[in-house]
Scaffold this motif. Sequence first.
Motif, PDB file in Angstrom:
ATOM      1  N   ALA A  16       0.805  -1.304   0.251  1.00 53.73           N
ATOM      2  CA  ALA A  16       0.017   0.046  -0.062  1.00 53.73           C
ATOM      3  C   ALA A  16       0.795   1.299   0.031  1.00 53.73           C
ATOM      4  CB  ALA A  16      -0.980  -0.155   1.228  1.00 53.73           C
ATOM      5  N   ALA A  17       1.805   1.370   0.746  1.00 50.69           N
ATOM      6  CA  ALA A  17       2.953   2.385   0.881  1.00 50.69           C
ATOM      7  C   ALA A  17       3.431   2.462  -0.613  1.00 50.69           C
ATOM      8  CB  ALA A  17       3.895   2.189   1.844  1.00 50.69           C
ATOM      9  N   THR A  18       3.840   1.561  -1.125  1.00 53.89           N
ATOM     10  CA  THR A  18       4.663   1.662  -2.223  1.00 53.89           C
ATOM     11  C   THR A  18       3.423   2.224  -3.655  1.00 53.89           C
ATOM     12  OG1 THR A  18       6.164  -0.180  -2.047  1.00 53.89           O
ATOM     13  CG2 THR A  18       5.557   0.224  -4.464  1.00 53.89           C
ATOM     14  N   MET A  43      -0.484  -2.231  -9.420  1.00 56.81           N
ATOM     15  CA  MET A  43       0.023  -3.084  -9.069  1.00 56.81           C
ATOM     16  C   MET A  43       0.193  -3.411  -7.336  1.00 56.81           C
ATOM     17  SD  MET A  43       0.694  -5.673 -11.201  1.00 56.81           S
ATOM     18  CE  MET A  43       2.488  -6.540 -10.393  1.00 56.81           C
ATOM     19  N   GLY A  44       0.645  -2.073  -6.767  1.00 60.73           N
ATOM     20  CA  GLY A  44       0.973  -2.206  -5.384  1.00 60.73           C
ATOM     21  C   GLY A  44      -0.422  -2.259  -4.526  1.00 60.73           C
ATOM     22  N   PHE A  45      -1.366  -1.457  -4.839  1.00 62.05           N
ATOM     23  CA  PHE A  45      -2.659  -1.546  -4.243  1.00 62.05           C
ATOM     24  C   PHE A  45      -3.327  -2.915  -4.670  1.00 62.05           C
ATOM     25  CE2 PHE A  45      -2.446   3.088  -4.788  1.00 62.05           C
ATOM     26  CZ  PHE A  45      -2.267   3.300  -3.287  1.00 62.05           C
ATOM     27  N   GLY A  46      -3.256  -3.179  -5.873  1.00 63.61           N
ATOM     28  CA  GLY A  46      -3.822  -4.806  -6.101  1.00 63.61           C
ATOM     29  C   GLY A  46      -3.129  -5.807  -5.106  1.00 63.61           C
ATOM     30  N   MET A  47      -1.692  -5.667  -4.993  1.00 67.65           N
ATOM     31  CA  MET A  47      -0.995  -6.762  -4.282  1.00 67.65           C
ATOM     32  C   MET A  47      -1.401  -6.338  -2.569  1.00 67.65           C
ATOM     33  SD  MET A  47       2.770  -6.607  -6.088  1.00 67.65           S
ATOM     34  CE  MET A  47       3.516  -7.431  -4.718  1.00 67.65           C
ATOM     35  N   ALA A  48      -1.633  -5.078  -2.083  1.00 68.35           N
ATOM     36  CA  ALA A  48      -1.864  -4.862  -0.763  1.00 68.35           C
ATOM     37  C   ALA A  48      -3.240  -5.503  -0.527  1.00 68.35           C
ATOM     38  CB  ALA A  48      -2.006  -3.461  -0.682  1.00 68.35           C
ATOM     39  N   ALA A  49      -4.059  -5.418  -1.539  1.00 65.83           N
ATOM     40  CA  ALA A  49      -5.537  -6.157  -1.383  1.00 65.83           C
ATOM     41  C   ALA A  49      -5.489  -7.636  -1.410  1.00 65.83           C
ATOM     42  CB  ALA A  49      -6.581  -5.625  -2.595  1.00 65.83           C
ATOM     43  N   MET A  50      -4.806  -8.209  -2.407  1.00 69.55           N
ATOM     44  CA  MET A  50      -4.720  -9.712  -2.205  1.00 69.55           C
ATOM     45  C   MET A  50      -3.677 -10.227  -1.050  1.00 69.55           C
ATOM     46  SD  MET A  50      -3.829 -10.528  -6.407  1.00 69.55           S
ATOM     47  CE  MET A  50      -3.966 -12.118  -6.259  1.00 69.55           C
ATOM     48  N   ALA A  51      -2.995  -9.367  -0.436  1.00 71.47           N
ATOM     49  CA  ALA A  51      -2.177  -9.901   0.796  1.00 71.47           C
ATOM     50  C   ALA A  51      -2.924  -9.815   2.249  1.00 71.47           C
ATOM     51  CB  ALA A  51      -1.048  -8.990   0.904  1.00 71.47           C
ATOM     52  N   VAL A  52      -4.104  -9.149   2.112  1.00 67.74           N
ATOM     53  CA  VAL A  52      -5.024  -9.235   3.564  1.00 67.74           C
ATOM     54  C   VAL A  52      -5.024 -10.477   4.013  1.00 67.74           C
ATOM     55  CG1 VAL A  52      -7.395  -8.698   4.479  1.00 67.74           C
ATOM     56  CG2 VAL A  52      -5.935  -7.167   2.765  1.00 67.74           C
ATOM     57  N   PRO A  53      -4.853 -10.839   5.154  1.00 69.91           N
ATOM     58  CA  PRO A  53      -4.982 -12.235   5.718  1.00 69.91           C
ATOM     59  C   PRO A  53      -6.348 -12.872   5.299  1.00 69.91           C
ATOM     60  CG  PRO A  53      -4.047 -10.885   7.249  1.00 69.91           C
ATOM     61  CD  PRO A  53      -4.401  -9.929   6.331  1.00 69.91           C
ATOM     62  N   ALA A  54      -6.386 -14.046   4.914  1.00 68.25           N
ATOM     63  CA  ALA A  54      -7.709 -14.803   4.888  1.00 68.25           C
ATOM     64  C   ALA A  54      -8.647 -14.979   6.001  1.00 68.25           C
ATOM     65  CB  ALA A  54      -7.461 -16.099   4.245  1.00 68.25           C
TER      66      ALA A  54
END
Length: 183
Positions: A16-18, A43-54
């Motif tokens: 998210a910072a990236t 890419m940065g925001f998409g990766m942040a959204a996908m990385a949220v713990p399940a």
Amino acid sequence: MHGPAWPAWLLVALCAATGAYCLLRMRSGVEEQRRAAGGEALMGFGMAAMAVPATVFTPPGWAWPLYAAVFGAAALRALWAARGEPHHLHHLVGTAAMVYMSLVMAASPTAHHHPRVGGGVPLVTGVLLLYFTGYVLISGARLVPAAVAAGGTAAVRWGDRPELARACRLSMGIGMVAMLLTM
């Protein structure tokens, strides 16, 4: 993302910072910085959204195909941009990796039915891991001389500094390696 929650939250914060820094780079006076920054922010925001713990948030079933469609469109844009400028191929690989991870998660968040290397790692995941690990190592090695050389450039705005853009790409590469390791 599967696994312990605290590394996932660190990855969310990093990505998210990236993404936020890449949004700021979109205001750059350098045209090439502006062009690349939009895709990198996505890419940065998409990766942040996908990385949220399940364990905290499990996206609805329709979210993964939506991710795949958005990153598929970004991959097409990167493919188009790569025609004349080969350095956009990395953006193509990154967006294709996001499409791949989205499709894997859409198919089944726990069971993977893909060809595997050595009985454990899916083939595509292994290839992407090799690519991004190499990218991180090479980018890190290139970042050090760029940062040292840029030490005396006080006239350049912080959003236009190439070493900061490289650091952003490096952090997203590290994030991609972390995400692929959880696949």
